[in-house]
Design a protein around this motif. Structure first.
Motif: not given
Length: 183
Positions: A125-153
């Motif tokens: 669960a930890r490593v899948v969560c880290r991957r989800a976090e990286r993907l959300c950061i990648h998405l945030s570089e192109k589109e709006e992603v609420p900061e709370l999502i990255i912080k939560y992950l």
């Protein structure tokens, strides 16, 4: 209601607002990985050792669904009545980690994942969560992603690490420290 719609047969899917995008779009990768994480968390919840924290894990799963729905809505989010992620979701994780940390021996080394299937499930669960976090950061570089999502992950992956240590202690499994080769 039928589960299959045939609308994705050519490699596209719809975001919550109806916009069609490729199934390889960064937004789909991000919330698809959140879904994968939620499945992994459900697997973790199934272990007997986690029965006493089942409500906490279900709360995390509900928050992951909230996170996925926010990501699925994208720029159209303001048009929908979506559940919200809040700072209290992060505070919940921090309090749970602090409580577990009070019961654990101090960390002196990195530890090798494993020792019991339940411990390994927490690490997965930890490593899948880290991957989800990286993907959300990648998405945030192109589109709006609420900061709370990255912080939560970010906090959630920390939670799964502390939980893995707690499960190790509860099951009386040996915590094996990482010993780097000194060649």
């Amino acid at each position: 209601m039928k589960i299959y719609t045939k609308t994705g047969d050519k490699g596209q899917t719809s975001l919550l607002g109806g916009n069609r995008v490729s199934k390889t779009h960064a937004r789909i990768e991000a919330y698809g990985t959140i879904d994968e994480l939620n499945v992994q968390v459900g697997h973790l919840r199934d272990f007997e050792v986690n029965k006493q924290r089942q409500e906490n894990i279900i709360q995390i799963q509900n928050t992951l669904f909230t996170t996925g729905s926010i990501l699925a809505a994208g720029a159209e989010a303001s048009k929908f009545k979506l559940p919200e992620l809040s700072e209290s979701d992060i505070i919940f994780l921090e309090k749970e980690m602090d409580h577990m940390d009070d019961l654990l021996p101090p960390m002196k080394n990195f530890v090798l994942p494993g020792g019991h299937l339940a411990v390994s499930a927490a690490h997965q669960a930890r490593v899948v969560c880290r991957r989800a976090e990286r993907l959300c950061i990648h998405l945030s570089e192109k589109e709006e992603v609420p900061e709370l999502i990255i912080k939560y992950l970010n906090r959630l992956s920390d939670y799964f690490f502390v939980l893995s240590r707690m499960i190790t202690k509860e099951l009386k499994v040996e915590e094996i420290p990482w010993k780097p080769d000194k060649k």
